[in-house]
Design a protein around this motif. Structure first.
Motif, short mmCIF file in Angstrom:
data_model
loop_
_atom_site.label_atom_id
_atom_site.label_comp_id
_atom_site.label_asym_id
_atom_site.label_seq_id
_atom_site.Cartn_x
_atom_site.Cartn_y
_atom_site.Cartn_z
N ALA A 1 0.21 4.72 0.68
CA ALA A 1 -0.89 5.54 1.20
C ALA A 1 -0.45 7.01 1.26
O ALA A 1 -0.59 7.74 0.29
CB ALA A 1 -1.33 4.99 2.54
N GLY B 1 -8.31 -2.38 2.81
CA GLY B 1 -8.20 -2.44 4.27
C GLY B 1 -6.74 -2.40 4.69
O GLY B 1 -5.90 -1.84 3.99
N ASP B 2 -6.45 -2.99 5.85
CA ASP B 2 -5.07 -3.01 6.34
C ASP B 2 -4.36 -4.24 5.78
O ASP B 2 -4.68 -5.38 6.12
CB ASP B 2 -5.08 -3.05 7.88
CG ASP B 2 -3.66 -2.93 8.43
OD1 ASP B 2 -2.80 -3.78 8.09
OD2 ASP B 2 -3.39 -1.98 9.18
N ALA B 3 -3.39 -3.98 4.92
CA ALA B 3 -2.73 -5.08 4.20
C ALA B 3 -2.01 -6.02 5.16
O ALA B 3 -2.07 -7.24 5.01
CB ALA B 3 -1.76 -4.52 3.17
N GLY B 4 -1.34 -5.46 6.17
CA GLY B 4 -0.61 -6.29 7.13
C GLY B 4 -1.56 -7.20 7.89
O GLY B 4 -1.33 -8.40 8.04
N MET C 1 0.82 -1.20 0.00
CA MET C 1 0.00 0.00 0.00
C MET C 1 0.86 1.26 0.00
O MET C 1 1.66 1.48 0.91
CB MET C 1 -0.88 0.02 1.26
CG MET C 1 -1.67 -1.25 1.48
SD MET C 1 -2.79 -1.62 0.13
CE MET C 1 -4.22 -0.71 0.63
N GLY D 1 -6.44 7.63 6.92
CA GLY D 1 -5.24 7.23 6.20
C GLY D 1 -5.38 5.94 5.42
O GLY D 1 -4.38 5.39 4.94
N TYR D 2 -6.61 5.45 5.28
CA TYR D 2 -6.83 4.24 4.46
C TYR D 2 -7.02 4.64 3.00
O TYR D 2 -7.63 5.68 2.70
CB TYR D 2 -8.07 3.47 4.92
CG TYR D 2 -7.81 2.62 6.13
CD1 TYR D 2 -7.27 1.34 5.98
CD2 TYR D 2 -8.07 3.09 7.41
CE1 TYR D 2 -7.01 0.56 7.09
CE2 TYR D 2 -7.82 2.31 8.52
CZ TYR D 2 -7.28 1.04 8.36
OH TYR D 2 -7.01 0.27 9.46
N ILE D 3 -6.52 3.78 2.12
CA ILE D 3 -6.74 3.99 0.69
C ILE D 3 -8.18 3.60 0.36
O ILE D 3 -8.67 2.57 0.80
CB ILE D 3 -5.73 3.17 -0.14
CG1 ILE D 3 -4.30 3.66 0.14
CG2 ILE D 3 -6.05 3.25 -1.62
CD1 ILE D 3 -3.21 2.88 -0.58
N1 URA Z 1 -1.88 0.77 4.85
C1 URA Z 1 -2.77 -0.24 4.65
O1 URA Z 1 -2.50 -1.39 4.98
N2 URA Z 1 -3.96 0.06 4.10
C2 URA Z 1 -4.31 1.31 3.72
O2 URA Z 1 -5.41 1.51 3.19
C3 URA Z 1 -3.37 2.35 3.94
C4 URA Z 1 -2.16 2.04 4.51
#
Ligand code: URA
Length: 209
Positions: free
Chosen positions: A135, A199-202, A133, A192-194
């Motif tokens: 961002a 979502g949260d890639a990690g 991501m 701060g999410y795209i």
């Molecule tokens: N990092 C993520 O994992 N997802 C986002 O949308 C933005 C930053």
């Protein structure tokens, strides 16, 4: 300004759809990120230089081509970047892998490297920094700074998804770094999410929350 390449191959776009879907579970998400990383590695290595060599086939002697020029280093930004490494190694198995972990000190706002382990010869390698991501662009830009400080000269950045804000930040800070994306999304939201993003890639890669 750095160039931005959206690698809109149909297979990449198809798989990104399932990566984005909230109904895709951890196991499938991880597998899809690996597959898309392999496909993106194929595209990002298109301009690798070749040289001609002569070999003996079982029936004749032939002039044929092998890769020449710089060797490759893959640099995942911790932690989500780890999800892209195996996919790239499928195509570039001899690449060395360095790791960069950074956070911003909340008081000084300066980047703090909490983990950095790089191949000794990064100045001689073509480095591909990977993070799913892009961002705000802060981590990518700081990671590239860390690599340049240690002598890296040839750096590409590869991300699954980006927000325009992140692309602009890297372009401004690192006009020499070309950026390769699976898709360029609409924007960042207030957290701060795209958007639309994934979502949260990690968390989605590692099954955490
Ligand atoms: N990092 C993520 O994992 N997802 C986002 O949308 C933005 C930053």
């Amino acid at each position: 300004m750095s160039n931005v390449f959206v690698l809109d191959h149909p297979l990449i776009q198809h798989k990104l759809t399932y990566i984005r879907s909230k109904d895709t579970g951890t196991k499938e998400f991880r597998a899809l990120v690996e597959e898309v990383s392999t496909l993106m590695a194929f595209e990002i290595t298109r301009d690798l230089p070749l040289e001609e060599i002569t070999i003996d086939t079982p029936v004749t002697t032939a002039k044929t081509k092998v890769l020449s020029g710089k060797k490759i280093g893959i640099i995942p930004i911790l932690r989500a970047g780890l999800g892209m490494v195996d996919g790239m190694l499928n195509l570039i198995p001899a690449a060395k892998v360095g790791h960069v972990g950074l956070y911003r000190d909340p008081e000084t706002l300066q980047p703090v490297e909490y983990y950095l382990k790089l191949p000794g010869d990064i100045h001689e390698r073509e480095l591909i920094v990977v993070d799913p991501m892009l961002a705000t662009g802060g981590s990518a830009s700081d990671a590239i700074d860390s690599l340049k400080k240690r002598g890296a000269e040839h750096i590409k950045l590869m991300c699954l998804l980006a927000a325009p804000e992140g692309v602009e930040k890297v372009q401004q800070d690192h006009p020499d770094v070309d950026i390769y994306l699976g898709a360029l999304d609409e924007r960042l939201n207030e957290k701060g999410y795209i958007i639309p993003g994934l979502g949260d890639a990690g968390d989605r890669l590692f099954g955490t929350k």
